[in-house]
Design a protein around this motif. Structure first.
Motif, PDB file in Angstrom:
ATOM      1  N   SER A  34      11.365 -18.850 -21.618  1.00  0.00           N
ATOM      2  CA  SER A  34      10.127 -18.398 -22.265  1.00  0.00           C
ATOM      3  C   SER A  34      10.416 -17.736 -23.612  1.00  0.00           C
ATOM      4  O   SER A  34      11.462 -17.108 -23.788  1.00  0.00           O
ATOM      5  CB  SER A  34       9.419 -17.366 -21.381  1.00  0.00           C
ATOM      6  N   TYR A  35       9.476 -17.860 -24.549  1.00  0.00           N
ATOM      7  CA  TYR A  35       9.591 -17.119 -25.803  1.00  0.00           C
ATOM      8  C   TYR A  35       9.408 -15.640 -25.496  1.00  0.00           C
ATOM      9  O   TYR A  35       8.400 -15.220 -24.907  1.00  0.00           O
ATOM     10  CB  TYR A  35       8.531 -17.585 -26.800  1.00  0.00           C
ATOM     11  N   LEU A  36      10.389 -14.844 -25.913  1.00  0.00           N
ATOM     12  CA  LEU A  36      10.406 -13.437 -25.527  1.00  0.00           C
ATOM     13  C   LEU A  36      10.570 -12.595 -26.780  1.00  0.00           C
ATOM     14  O   LEU A  36      11.664 -12.509 -27.345  1.00  0.00           O
ATOM     15  CB  LEU A  36      11.578 -13.224 -24.549  1.00  0.00           C
ATOM     16  N   HIS A  37       9.489 -11.991 -27.233  1.00  0.00           N
ATOM     17  CA  HIS A  37       9.495 -11.244 -28.484  1.00  0.00           C
ATOM     18  C   HIS A  37       9.404  -9.739 -28.241  1.00  0.00           C
ATOM     19  O   HIS A  37       9.954  -8.957 -28.991  1.00  0.00           O
ATOM     20  CB  HIS A  37       8.321 -11.717 -29.344  1.00  0.00           C
ATOM     21  N   ASP A  38       8.680  -9.345 -27.198  1.00  0.00           N
ATOM     22  CA  ASP A  38       8.481  -7.919 -26.931  1.00  0.00           C
ATOM     23  C   ASP A  38       8.468  -7.718 -25.427  1.00  0.00           C
ATOM     24  O   ASP A  38       8.263  -8.669 -24.658  1.00  0.00           O
ATOM     25  CB  ASP A  38       7.155  -7.452 -27.564  1.00  0.00           C
ATOM     26  N   TRP A  39       8.642  -6.496 -24.995  1.00  0.00           N
ATOM     27  CA  TRP A  39       8.778  -6.184 -23.578  1.00  0.00           C
ATOM     28  C   TRP A  39       8.372  -4.738 -23.387  1.00  0.00           C
ATOM     29  O   TRP A  39       7.718  -4.169 -24.270  1.00  0.00           O
ATOM     30  CB  TRP A  39      10.217  -6.483 -23.150  1.00  0.00           C
ATOM     31  N   ALA A  40       8.737  -4.099 -22.251  1.00  0.00           N
ATOM     32  CA  ALA A  40       8.297  -2.722 -22.018  1.00  0.00           C
ATOM     33  C   ALA A  40       9.238  -2.032 -21.039  1.00  0.00           C
ATOM     34  O   ALA A  40      10.002  -2.690 -20.321  1.00  0.00           O
ATOM     35  CB  ALA A  40       6.870  -2.712 -21.475  1.00  0.00           C
ATOM     36  N   VAL A  41       9.194  -0.716 -21.042  1.00  0.00           N
ATOM     37  CA  VAL A  41       9.956   0.063 -20.058  1.00  0.00           C
ATOM     38  C   VAL A  41       9.072   1.168 -19.489  1.00  0.00           C
ATOM     39  O   VAL A  41       8.146   1.648 -20.149  1.00  0.00           O
ATOM     40  CB  VAL A  41      11.223   0.725 -20.671  1.00  0.00           C
ATOM     41  N   THR A  42       9.378   1.572 -18.241  1.00  0.00           N
ATOM     42  CA  THR A  42       8.823   2.815 -17.693  1.00  0.00           C
ATOM     43  C   THR A  42      10.002   3.759 -17.491  1.00  0.00           C
ATOM     44  O   THR A  42      11.135   3.436 -17.865  1.00  0.00           O
ATOM     45  CB  THR A  42       8.122   2.582 -16.340  1.00  0.00           C
ATOM     46  N   GLU A  43       9.763   4.902 -16.859  1.00  0.00           N
ATOM     47  CA  GLU A  43      10.875   5.815 -16.592  1.00  0.00           C
ATOM     48  C   GLU A  43      11.932   5.153 -15.714  1.00  0.00           C
ATOM     49  O   GLU A  43      13.108   5.431 -15.831  1.00  0.00           O
ATOM     50  CB  GLU A  43      10.366   7.066 -15.884  1.00  0.00           C
ATOM     51  N   ARG A  44      11.492   4.262 -14.809  1.00  0.00           N
ATOM     52  CA  ARG A  44      12.429   3.701 -13.823  1.00  0.00           C
ATOM     53  C   ARG A  44      12.674   2.213 -13.968  1.00  0.00           C
ATOM     54  O   ARG A  44      13.593   1.685 -13.366  1.00  0.00           O
ATOM     55  CB  ARG A  44      11.874   3.973 -12.411  1.00  0.00           C
ATOM     56  N   HIS A  45      11.824   1.513 -14.726  1.00  0.00           N
ATOM     57  CA  HIS A  45      11.908   0.060 -14.708  1.00  0.00           C
ATOM     58  C   HIS A  45      11.917  -0.576 -16.108  1.00  0.00           C
ATOM     59  O   HIS A  45      11.400  -0.005 -17.067  1.00  0.00           O
ATOM     60  CB  HIS A  45      10.738  -0.530 -13.906  1.00  0.00           C
ATOM     61  N   LEU A  46      12.500  -1.773 -16.151  1.00  0.00           N
ATOM     62  CA  LEU A  46      12.435  -2.641 -17.329  1.00  0.00           C
ATOM     63  C   LEU A  46      11.455  -3.767 -16.991  1.00  0.00           C
ATOM     64  O   LEU A  46      11.527  -4.347 -15.913  1.00  0.00           O
ATOM     65  CB  LEU A  46      13.804  -3.245 -17.633  1.00  0.00           C
ATOM     66  N   ILE A  47      10.567  -4.072 -17.921  1.00  0.00           N
ATOM     67  CA  ILE A  47       9.503  -5.054 -17.667  1.00  0.00           C
ATOM     68  C   ILE A  47       9.639  -6.193 -18.673  1.00  0.00           C
ATOM     69  O   ILE A  47       9.509  -5.986 -19.882  1.00  0.00           O
ATOM     70  CB  ILE A  47       8.130  -4.373 -17.791  1.00  0.00           C
ATOM     71  N   ILE A  48       9.924  -7.376 -18.162  1.00  0.00           N
ATOM     72  CA  ILE A  48      10.175  -8.531 -19.027  1.00  0.00           C
ATOM     73  C   ILE A  48       9.128  -9.606 -18.741  1.00  0.00           C
ATOM     74  O   ILE A  48       9.210 -10.301 -17.736  1.00  0.00           O
ATOM     75  CB  ILE A  48      11.606  -9.080 -18.788  1.00  0.00           C
TER      76      ILE A  48
END
Ligand SMILES: [Fe+2]
Length: 477
Positions: A232-246
């Motif tokens: 997949s085209y992956l340009h941006d993502w996110a994090v929380t205190e405990r997790h990585l979100i892709i």
């Protein structure tokens, strides 16, 4: 040993193809923002205050990055995303603003300036036969965003290394290698910084993702490669205190062709998958699914006490902007793509996922970066399509606020800048840039986050129109 990058394979494939000359017609409403900047950039110059007055306590610099060089005679980049990185600084001090700008001094730019033609392949550019490409950093345009780390300004791309720059002079220091065996690995333009300063980032190649973890001073702490099972085209993502979100969207690089963007296929019948990894153990992962959609940007993510994860994103029905408009805007106006809609993805502990739409359209979502990964209410977006508008959404109350710039202004990303001594999200200024087409000038606008519909509290205007940019960062004085 880490596999060679898709982009390199793409570059090899394009070696046999010649660059297609493209005529430039500046009638496009985008035209003013995609002209070459002066070759030596802009020396620091005072901007004229044309509205309001500078709020007391607003002191620092807005740094922005974006493509600023597109053509040599009839030789043109094939896509907005492939112009040379042009870093602009808007320094605010003593109630005044000064603008300056300089190109990132990349290998790509040096060789193309010397040859006076577009030589290298890019995301949407074919490049010339025999382009001397050995590494992704040979085609690194350093043109997407900036961050401050270890006292340096880093110009970010997404297919290779950060480019180190001096934040005062905007002079280029050089490529930033994190470790010799990781040289030229992808590092997205959307790193995430925890409140304690730790920096997380990812980089995608094929169906692999490298996960970077850096100390606050920019020194590498850890890098690991995982298989995400999708190209997949992956340009941006996110994090929380405990997790990585892709997020893994159904716009997939499934053909090796030139230019690279042509190798992607929109699979509208497939879900939008979201991979959630435990920060402490990347093998501990869950996958959520939402209906097909396209996105470039997330806001930030946070996690409720019951484990529910929320993150905002700007969602489009398909990939039309990146496959069509971002190429044709360099040549002619072929019709505008509707802007994305701000939405909140909600990932429930029982495995369900839902998308809450806001009804507000725009891009370049920004939040109070002091809260990256933590619960917060606000996100601001800029809509530069149908009507140029700045929109502020409050997810907790469901209320929104907006300001319309009227015709002839292209609004760009606006950042939260905390007021001195204040900690609330609303106790911030929103600082950003517009391109005023009527005045043919670049402007800085400052809003009070508590009342953006009241309009800007101050506007400064340059004597010229500098290129449009993508993303920026704020460094307080
Ligand atoms: Fe971006």
């Amino acid at each position: 040993m880490i596999a060679r990058r898709e982009l390199l394979a793409g570059a090899a494939a394009v070696g046999a193809l010649a660059a297609a000359p493209a005529a430039f017609a500046s009638e496009s409403p985008w035209g003013l923002g995609v002209e070459n900047a002066p070759v030596d950039g802009y020396a620091p110059a005072a901007m004229r205050r044309v509205h309001g007055r500078a709020p007391s306590g607003l002191e620092g610099s807005l740094y922005r990055n974006g493509p600023g060089w597109f053509r040599y005679g009839s030789s043109s980049t094939g896509h907005w995303f492939d112009g040379d990185g042009f870093i602009q600084r808007f320094a605010i001090a003593d109630g005044q603003a000064r603008h300056s700008g300089k190109f990132a001094d990349t290998l790509k730019r040096r060789i193309e300036q010397q040859r006076q033609e577009i030589v290298f392949p890019g995301f949407g550019t074919r490049g010339v036969r025999g382009a001397p490409v050995q590494s992704p950093d040979d085609i690194n345009a350093a043109n997407t965003s900036v961050m401050i780390a270890g006292g340096e300004l880093w110009a970010l791309w997404e297919g290779g290394s950060p480019t180190r720059m001096n934040p005062e002079t905007l002079d280029t220091i050089g490529i930033r290698p994190f470790r010799e065996d990781l040289a030229a690995m992808p590092f997205t333009a959307h790193p995430k910084v925890e409140p304690n300063g730790r920096i997380w980032n990812i980089g995608a190649y094929g169906q692999r993702v490298i996960i970077w973890r850096l100390a606050a001073n920019g020194v590498l702490e850890d890098a690991q490669v995982i298989d995400v099972g999708s190209r997949s085209y992956l340009h941006d993502w996110a994090v929380t205190e405990r997790h990585l979100i892709i997020p893994l969207q159904p716009w997939v690089h499934d053909r090796m062709t030139a230019p690279m963007v042509d190798g992607y296929t929109w699979h509208g019948d497939q879900p939008f998958r979201i991979l959630v990894l435990d920060k402490n153990d990347y093998s501990n992962r869950r996958t959520y699914e939402l209906p097909a959609m396209f996105y470039f940007h997330t806001g930030d993510a946070w996690e409720d006490s019951d484990g529910t994860i929320r993150f905002d994103l700007c969602a489009s029905p398909n990939a039309h902007f990146v496959t069509e408009q971002a190429r044709t805007m360099l040549q002619q106006d072929s019709g505008e793509t509707p802007s994305a809609e701000l939405a909140l993805a909600v990932l429930h502990p029982d495995g369900r996922a839902e998308l809450q739409r806001s009804g507000i359209h725009g891009e370049f979502p920004q939040t109070d970066r002091r809260r990256q990964g933590l619960a917060r209410d606000l996100v601001v977006i800029a809509n530069d399509r149908e009507v140029s508008t700045l929109g502020l959404m409050n997810w907790r109350t469901g209320a929104s606020d907006s300001y319309s710039f009227g015709a002839g202004q292209m609004v760009q990303e606006h950042l939260f800048v905390p007021k001195p001594g204040a900690s609330g999200e609303r106790e911030s200024w929103l600082v950003g840039v517009t391109l005023n087409e009527r005045e043919r000038a670049t402007e800085v606008h400052v809003f009070d986050a508590a009342s953006i519909s009241d309009g800007p509290v101050v506007i400064w205007r340059s004597r010229y129109a500098a290129p449009l940019g993508f993303h920026g960062t704020w460094r307080g004085a």
